[in-house]
Design an enzyme around this catalytic site. Sequence first.
Site, PDB file in Angstrom:
ATOM      1  N   LYS A   9       0.811  -1.219   0.000  1.00  0.00           N
ATOM      2  CA  LYS A   9       0.000   0.000   0.000  1.00  0.00           C
ATOM      3  C   LYS A   9       0.851   1.280   0.000  1.00  0.00           C
ATOM      4  O   LYS A   9       2.055   1.230   0.276  1.00  0.00           O
ATOM      5  CB  LYS A   9      -0.937  -0.038   1.217  1.00  0.00           C
ATOM      6  CG  LYS A   9      -1.995  -1.152   1.146  1.00  0.00           C
ATOM      7  CD  LYS A   9      -2.948  -1.105   2.344  1.00  0.00           C
ATOM      8  CE  LYS A   9      -4.007  -2.204   2.261  1.00  0.00           C
ATOM      9  NZ  LYS A   9      -4.967  -2.136   3.403  1.00  0.00           N
ATOM     10  N   TYR A  49     -12.301  -2.009  -3.596  1.00  0.00           N
ATOM     11  CA  TYR A  49     -12.737  -2.182  -2.204  1.00  0.00           C
ATOM     12  C   TYR A  49     -14.249  -2.017  -2.053  1.00  0.00           C
ATOM     13  O   TYR A  49     -14.731  -1.700  -0.958  1.00  0.00           O
ATOM     14  CB  TYR A  49     -12.007  -1.190  -1.298  1.00  0.00           C
ATOM     15  CG  TYR A  49     -10.666  -1.678  -0.756  1.00  0.00           C
ATOM     16  CD1 TYR A  49     -10.574  -2.863  -0.018  1.00  0.00           C
ATOM     17  CD2 TYR A  49      -9.504  -0.943  -0.949  1.00  0.00           C
ATOM     18  CE1 TYR A  49      -9.358  -3.301   0.501  1.00  0.00           C
ATOM     19  CE2 TYR A  49      -8.278  -1.377  -0.424  1.00  0.00           C
ATOM     20  CZ  TYR A  49      -8.218  -2.562   0.302  1.00  0.00           C
ATOM     21  OH  TYR A  49      -7.023  -2.987   0.829  1.00  0.00           O
ATOM     22  N   ASN A 112      -2.017   0.410   6.728  1.00  0.00           N
ATOM     23  CA  ASN A 112      -1.473  -0.819   7.296  1.00  0.00           C
ATOM     24  C   ASN A 112      -0.633  -1.633   6.311  1.00  0.00           C
ATOM     25  O   ASN A 112      -0.514  -2.841   6.438  1.00  0.00           O
ATOM     26  CB  ASN A 112      -2.591  -1.642   7.931  1.00  0.00           C
ATOM     27  CG  ASN A 112      -3.638  -2.055   6.928  1.00  0.00           C
ATOM     28  OD1 ASN A 112      -3.517  -1.748   5.742  1.00  0.00           O
ATOM     29  ND2 ASN A 112      -4.655  -2.764   7.380  1.00  0.00           N
ATOM     30  N   GLU A 126      -9.638 -10.754  -7.660  1.00  0.00           N
ATOM     31  CA  GLU A 126      -8.695  -9.651  -7.446  1.00  0.00           C
ATOM     32  C   GLU A 126      -7.482  -9.779  -8.365  1.00  0.00           C
ATOM     33  O   GLU A 126      -6.962  -8.776  -8.858  1.00  0.00           O
ATOM     34  CB  GLU A 126      -8.266  -9.625  -5.972  1.00  0.00           C
ATOM     35  CG  GLU A 126      -9.425  -9.220  -5.067  1.00  0.00           C
ATOM     36  CD  GLU A 126      -9.056  -9.204  -3.581  1.00  0.00           C
ATOM     37  OE1 GLU A 126      -7.903  -9.519  -3.233  1.00  0.00           O
ATOM     38  OE2 GLU A 126      -9.937  -8.854  -2.777  1.00  0.00           O
TER      39      GLU A 126
HETATM   40  P1  ATP Z   1      -7.096  -5.999   3.410  1.00  0.00           P
HETATM   41  O1  ATP Z   1      -8.457  -6.309   2.826  1.00  0.00           O
HETATM   42  O2  ATP Z   1      -6.565  -4.623   3.004  1.00  0.00           O
HETATM   43  O3  ATP Z   1      -6.110  -7.107   3.200  1.00  0.00           O
HETATM   44  P2  ATP Z   1      -8.029  -6.835   5.979  1.00  0.00           P
HETATM   45  O4  ATP Z   1      -8.664  -7.951   5.244  1.00  0.00           O
HETATM   46  O5  ATP Z   1      -7.104  -7.158   7.111  1.00  0.00           O
HETATM   47  O6  ATP Z   1      -7.225  -5.902   5.002  1.00  0.00           O
HETATM   48  P3  ATP Z   1     -10.575  -5.461   5.935  1.00  0.00           P
HETATM   49  O7  ATP Z   1     -11.560  -5.566   7.038  1.00  0.00           O
HETATM   50  O8  ATP Z   1     -10.813  -6.176   4.660  1.00  0.00           O
HETATM   51  O9  ATP Z   1      -9.133  -5.832   6.542  1.00  0.00           O
HETATM   52  O10 ATP Z   1     -10.396  -3.895   5.648  1.00  0.00           O
HETATM   53  C1  ATP Z   1      -9.837  -3.449   4.427  1.00  0.00           C
HETATM   54  C2  ATP Z   1      -8.926  -2.281   4.701  1.00  0.00           C
HETATM   55  O11 ATP Z   1      -9.707  -1.170   5.130  1.00  0.00           O
HETATM   56  C3  ATP Z   1      -7.919  -2.479   5.833  1.00  0.00           C
HETATM   57  O12 ATP Z   1      -6.762  -3.162   5.452  1.00  0.00           O
HETATM   58  C4  ATP Z   1      -7.613  -1.058   6.220  1.00  0.00           C
HETATM   59  O13 ATP Z   1      -6.686  -0.449   5.303  1.00  0.00           O
HETATM   60  C5  ATP Z   1      -8.966  -0.387   6.056  1.00  0.00           C
HETATM   61  N1  ATP Z   1      -9.685  -0.386   7.350  1.00  0.00           N
HETATM   62  C6  ATP Z   1     -10.271  -1.425   7.968  1.00  0.00           C
HETATM   63  N2  ATP Z   1     -10.819  -1.070   9.141  1.00  0.00           N
HETATM   64  C7  ATP Z   1     -10.572   0.266   9.285  1.00  0.00           C
HETATM   65  C8  ATP Z   1     -10.856   1.244  10.275  1.00  0.00           C
HETATM   66  N3  ATP Z   1     -11.530   0.919  11.377  1.00  0.00           N
HETATM   67  N4  ATP Z   1     -10.428   2.508  10.058  1.00  0.00           N
HETATM   68  C9  ATP Z   1      -9.753   2.851   8.951  1.00  0.00           C
HETATM   69  N5  ATP Z   1      -9.444   1.977   7.955  1.00  0.00           N
HETATM   70  C10 ATP Z   1      -9.837   0.705   8.122  1.00  0.00           C
END
Ligand code: ATP
Length: 137
Positions: A9, A49, A112, A126
């Site tokens: 990212k 997303y 993250n 994806e």
């Molecule tokens: P990713 O899909 O990016 O691999 P993940 O599966 O661990 O991450 P998801 O729940 O799918 O987490 O959330 C997608 C992304 O949205 C997260 O990686 C983060 O960048 C963002 N995100 C998730 N929760 C929050 C939050 N509470 N506040 C801000 N951003 C968030």
Amino acid sequence: TERTLSIIKPDATSRNLTGKINAKFEEAGLRIVAQKRILLTKAQAGEFYKVHAERPFYDELCEFMASAPVVVQVLEGENAIAKNREVMGATNPADAAEGTIRAEFAQSVGENSVHGSDAPETAAEEIAYYFSGLELV
Ligand code: ATP
Ligand code: MG
């Protein structure tokens, strides 16, 4: 053997962490079989997303993903989807296990450092979103 879609990212690419993150994948036995650096538009990030469209952080997430180039990649290996998510660590770096990418590099729950597909169906979708058949060998 399995394939998964990974994204390094903007927070990580802008801090020049691509090589260190790729080393973590390779040390875990994941092979980088496709990789490119691209700058997403906010609309393209939003399409990617879209499952999170109703979440309160959606707009912020799309802005962030379009704020600087990302490195999109296909990782291959035994149980690649689960293995990649293990190497990434928990979404919130405060909860991420020691030694994981997010524990070492992530700045916040939003910024993250990495994305990884969460299931075989989403991985296939994806991968096809970012890579053409010609780019996958
Ligand atoms: P990713 O899909 O990016 O691999 P993940 O599966 O661990 O991450 P998801 O729940 O799918 O987490 O959330 C997608 C992304 O949205 C997260 O990686 C983060 O960048 C963002 N995100 C998730 N929760 C929050 C939050 N509470 N506040 C801000 N951003 C968030
Ligand atoms: Mg996710």
